[in-house]
Design a protein around this motif. Structure first.
Motif, PDB file in Angstrom:
ATOM      1  N   VAL A  19     -27.253  -7.262   0.003  1.00 49.55           N
ATOM      2  CA  VAL A  19     -27.625  -7.826  -1.294  1.00 49.55           C
ATOM      3  C   VAL A  19     -28.379  -6.777  -2.104  1.00 49.55           C
ATOM      4  CG1 VAL A  19     -28.974  -9.612  -2.459  1.00 49.55           C
ATOM      5  CG2 VAL A  19     -27.721 -10.172  -0.371  1.00 49.55           C
ATOM      6  N   LEU A  20     -29.293  -6.072  -1.457  1.00 45.34           N
ATOM      7  CA  LEU A  20     -30.099  -5.067  -2.150  1.00 45.34           C
ATOM      8  C   LEU A  20     -29.276  -3.811  -2.475  1.00 45.34           C
ATOM      9  CD1 LEU A  20     -30.662  -2.806   0.226  1.00 45.34           C
ATOM     10  CD2 LEU A  20     -32.416  -4.404   0.930  1.00 45.34           C
ATOM     11  N   ASN A  21     -29.844  -2.950  -3.325  1.00 44.94           N
ATOM     12  CA  ASN A  21     -29.202  -1.674  -3.672  1.00 44.94           C
ATOM     13  C   ASN A  21     -29.834  -0.554  -2.857  1.00 44.94           C
ATOM     14  OD1 ASN A  21     -27.469  -2.583  -5.761  1.00 44.94           O
ATOM     15  ND2 ASN A  21     -29.181  -2.630  -7.193  1.00 44.94           N
ATOM     16  N   PRO A  22     -29.143  -0.023  -1.843  1.00 42.38           N
ATOM     17  CA  PRO A  22     -29.715   1.113  -1.122  1.00 42.38           C
ATOM     18  C   PRO A  22     -29.433   2.409  -1.882  1.00 42.38           C
ATOM     19  CG  PRO A  22     -27.662   0.444  -0.082  1.00 42.38           C
ATOM     20  CD  PRO A  22     -27.874  -0.467  -1.258  1.00 42.38           C
ATOM     21  N   ILE A  23     -30.462   3.250  -2.039  1.00 46.92           N
ATOM     22  CA  ILE A  23     -30.322   4.535  -2.732  1.00 46.92           C
ATOM     23  C   ILE A  23     -30.810   5.616  -1.770  1.00 46.92           C
ATOM     24  CG2 ILE A  23     -31.035   5.896  -4.742  1.00 46.92           C
ATOM     25  CD1 ILE A  23     -31.626   3.033  -6.040  1.00 46.92           C
ATOM     26  N   PHE A  24     -29.942   6.577  -1.483  1.00 44.67           N
ATOM     27  CA  PHE A  24     -30.205   7.556  -0.432  1.00 44.67           C
ATOM     28  C   PHE A  24     -30.606   8.900  -1.043  1.00 44.67           C
ATOM     29  CE2 PHE A  24     -27.136   4.430   0.882  1.00 44.67           C
ATOM     30  CZ  PHE A  24     -27.583   4.028   2.130  1.00 44.67           C
ATOM     31  N   MET A  25     -31.620   9.545  -0.445  1.00 42.11           N
ATOM     32  CA  MET A  25     -32.079  10.820  -0.982  1.00 42.11           C
ATOM     33  C   MET A  25     -32.693  11.696   0.097  1.00 42.11           C
ATOM     34  SD  MET A  25     -35.134   9.168  -3.257  1.00 42.11           S
ATOM     35  CE  MET A  25     -33.887   8.734  -4.440  1.00 42.11           C
ATOM     36  N   CYS A  26     -32.620  13.018  -0.131  1.00 43.60           N
ATOM     37  CA  CYS A  26     -33.184  13.979   0.807  1.00 43.60           C
ATOM     38  C   CYS A  26     -33.752  15.159   0.030  1.00 43.60           C
ATOM     39  CB  CYS A  26     -32.125  14.443   1.813  1.00 43.60           C
ATOM     40  SG  CYS A  26     -30.743  15.334   1.056  1.00 43.60           S
ATOM     41  N   GLY A  27     -34.459  16.061   0.736  1.00 36.94           N
ATOM     42  CA  GLY A  27     -35.068  17.226   0.110  1.00 36.94           C
ATOM     43  C   GLY A  27     -36.575  17.173   0.197  1.00 36.94           C
ATOM     44  N   ASP A  28     -37.250  18.141  -0.426  1.00 35.24           N
ATOM     45  CA  ASP A  28     -38.712  18.087  -0.498  1.00 35.24           C
ATOM     46  C   ASP A  28     -39.113  16.872  -1.331  1.00 35.24           C
ATOM     47  OD1 ASP A  28     -39.329  20.302   1.018  1.00 35.24           O
ATOM     48  OD2 ASP A  28     -39.192  21.685  -0.677  1.00 35.24           O
ATOM     49  N   PHE A  29     -40.030  16.086  -0.799  1.00 36.51           N
ATOM     50  CA  PHE A  29     -40.398  14.849  -1.489  1.00 36.51           C
ATOM     51  C   PHE A  29     -40.936  15.129  -2.889  1.00 36.51           C
ATOM     52  CE2 PHE A  29     -42.899  11.080  -2.436  1.00 36.51           C
ATOM     53  CZ  PHE A  29     -42.041  10.064  -2.028  1.00 36.51           C
ATOM     54  N   ASP A  30     -41.750  16.179  -3.018  1.00 37.95           N
ATOM     55  CA  ASP A  30     -42.334  16.512  -4.321  1.00 37.95           C
ATOM     56  C   ASP A  30     -41.284  16.962  -5.330  1.00 37.95           C
ATOM     57  OD1 ASP A  30     -44.852  15.844  -3.525  1.00 37.95           O
ATOM     58  OD2 ASP A  30     -45.457  17.880  -2.996  1.00 37.95           O
ATOM     59  N   ALA A  31     -40.091  17.324  -4.840  1.00 40.75           N
ATOM     60  CA  ALA A  31     -39.026  17.783  -5.737  1.00 40.75           C
ATOM     61  C   ALA A  31     -38.097  16.650  -6.171  1.00 40.75           C
ATOM     62  CB  ALA A  31     -38.210  18.880  -5.055  1.00 40.75           C
ATOM     63  N   LEU A  32     -38.333  15.450  -5.650  1.00 47.98           N
ATOM     64  CA  LEU A  32     -37.506  14.306  -6.039  1.00 47.98           C
ATOM     65  C   LEU A  32     -37.923  13.800  -7.426  1.00 47.98           C
ATOM     66  CD1 LEU A  32     -37.419  12.491  -2.601  1.00 47.98           C
ATOM     67  CD2 LEU A  32     -35.421  13.364  -3.820  1.00 47.98           C
ATOM     68  N   PRO A  33     -36.976  13.235  -8.183  1.00 47.93           N
ATOM     69  CA  PRO A  33     -37.255  12.895  -9.590  1.00 47.93           C
ATOM     70  C   PRO A  33     -37.927  11.538  -9.802  1.00 47.93           C
ATOM     71  CG  PRO A  33     -34.952  12.471  -9.104  1.00 47.93           C
ATOM     72  CD  PRO A  33     -35.550  13.049  -7.841  1.00 47.93           C
ATOM     73  N   PHE A  34     -39.005  11.264  -9.051  1.00 48.69           N
ATOM     74  CA  PHE A  34     -39.706   9.997  -9.201  1.00 48.69           C
ATOM     75  C   PHE A  34     -40.788  10.092 -10.273  1.00 48.69           C
ATOM     76  CE2 PHE A  34     -38.771   9.524  -4.471  1.00 48.69           C
ATOM     77  CZ  PHE A  34     -37.664   8.708  -4.695  1.00 48.69           C
TER      78      PHE A  34
END
Length: 405
Positions: free
Chosen positions: A277-292
């Motif tokens: 039901v939920l939307n899974p979004i997958f990501m990897c890399g340096d956490f500080d380099a993620l676009p949050f």
């Protein structure tokens, strides 16, 4: 006359089975000096018992029928009683047959549904509508989509770019930020070949299952109805995600992060075997380099991340959580600890300080988190499949921490 060993062997029974029939009064051998002896009459009795057993008669039914025979000396002398007995038994067996056939239909339908799910492959990409939530971690500006493949409003291949030069790749539906690695690729291969997975599954006991259900229940209670952005850090265990999906049944954006590309790719393939039901979004890399964005997530879960860090001598950096979590919201961590004298702590593969409670808490205090609550989930002595460095026999203590920003 023959003794019990020879008698039981002749009729392909164990001596204990023969003794059981004797104790129930179905079989009446002669007893001489505490030894059972079986004659022709005993052989008639055991043949009668085995025939009734083939007809699915219970022990209590056998006792009733055989007792009646013995009173009337010969079975065929009272045909009416026998007919009634057989008619009743036939009715019971037909009812049982109907129940079995219904159960087989249910099993067949379940197998059909599972087969259908296996054939229908779910592919999860990055939903286009979540891109508006992202921005450049360097200059804090929104990102432009440069994509080559969008299917059903999800991005599978392409780039998210900023005018300052920041760029993250989307490959096969996974956001790959700078700094991703191939850490744990050999371990992933081992699971992929099912060798370790089979061992892990074989060691799952009812206690082990109840243990984790308790953990998941604690965690899910902190998820409020208006939460839409959820992060699971250093993701490696799909069971909590499935439990969350089954119980919340809410279309939230559920971000799954692991620095390792092979690890998150492996997890993605496993999750794509289920429709969520939920939307899974997958990501990897340096956490500080993620676009949050700053203060973006409603809640952060760390079910296996800390354990993965500790198992591979990678010091946790919990300050990564602080920037992206909303103020006054919770970060929930699950980790494990040992007594100071445990043999596990002598392993050269680990830093023993990581498994000490106060040392662990100190990581969070340095990251400007306050300890809100602490739960003792339980302990176990056999956990070598779940905790790779564990020495069976040591007591390992599992604890849950609720930190508040």
């Amino acid at each position: 006359m023959i003794k019990i060993g020879e008698f039981s062997k002749k009729y392909d029974l164990t001596p204990d089975t023969v003794r059981y029939y004797i104790s129930e009064g179905l079989l009446i051998p002669k007893k001489i000096h505490n030894q059972y002896y079986f004659d022709e009459k005993s052989e008639i009795q055991i043949k009668e018992i085995l025939e009734l057993k083939k007809l699915k008669f219970t022990i209590s039914e056998m006792k009733k029928l055989i007792s009646f025979n013995r009173i009337n000396e010969i079975l065929s002398d009272d045909q009416i009683y026998l007919d009634d007995f057989l008619v009743q038994k036939e009715k019971e067996l037909n009812e049982e047959k109907e129940k079995i056939e219904n159960a087989l239909k249910v099993i067949k339908e379940k197998k059909k549904q599972m087969s259908s799910l296996k054939k229908k492959k779910f592919k999860y990409g990055v939903p286009v509508n979540v891109i508006n939530n992202f921005y450049c971690p360097t200059c804090k500006k929104t990102l432009k989509i440069n994509t080559s493949q969008i299917i059903d409003s999800s991005i599978f291949d392409g780039f998210l770019e900023c005018e300052c030069g920041y760029k993250v790749e989307i490959s096969e539906g996974i956001i790959k930020a700078p700094g991703f690695d191939n850490f744990g690729v050999d371990r992933i291969k081992e699971y992929d070949e099912n060798t370790k997975l089979k061992k892990y599954n074989s060691e799952i006991t009812p206690y082990f299952s109840a243990f984790f259900k308790k953990l998941y229940e604690y965690n899910i209670n902190y998820v409020k109805d208006d939460y839409n952005e959820i992060l699971e850090f250093e993701y490696g265990d799909i069971n909590f995600l499935k439990y969350f999906d089954d119980n919340k049944k809410k279309k939230v954006n559920y971000y799954l992060y692991n620095k390792s590309y092979p690890a998150i790719s492996f997890v993605k393939k496993k999750i794509e075997k289920s429709e969520l039901v939920l939307n899974p979004i997958f990501m990897c890399g340096d956490f500080d380099a993620l676009p949050f964005r700053d203060n973006f997530f409603d809640i952060i879960f760390d079910i296996t991340g800390s354990i993965n860090y500790l198992s591979f001598l990678r010091e946790p950096n919990f300050s990564e959580y602080n920037r992206v979590l909303k103020d006054e919201h919770y970060c929930i961590i699950h980790s494990l600890f040992y007594d100071e004298w445990a043999q596990t702590l002598k392993s050269k593969k680990i830093n023993p300080n990581y498994y000490k409670l106060e040392y662990f808490k100190d990581f969070f205090f340095k990251s400007k988190f306050n300890l809100f609550k602490q739960y003792d989930i339980g302990s176990m002595k056999k956990a070598s499949s779940y905790v790779t460095v564990h020495v069976d026999g040591d007591e390992v203590y599992f604890k849950n921490f609720v930190f508040k920003k």
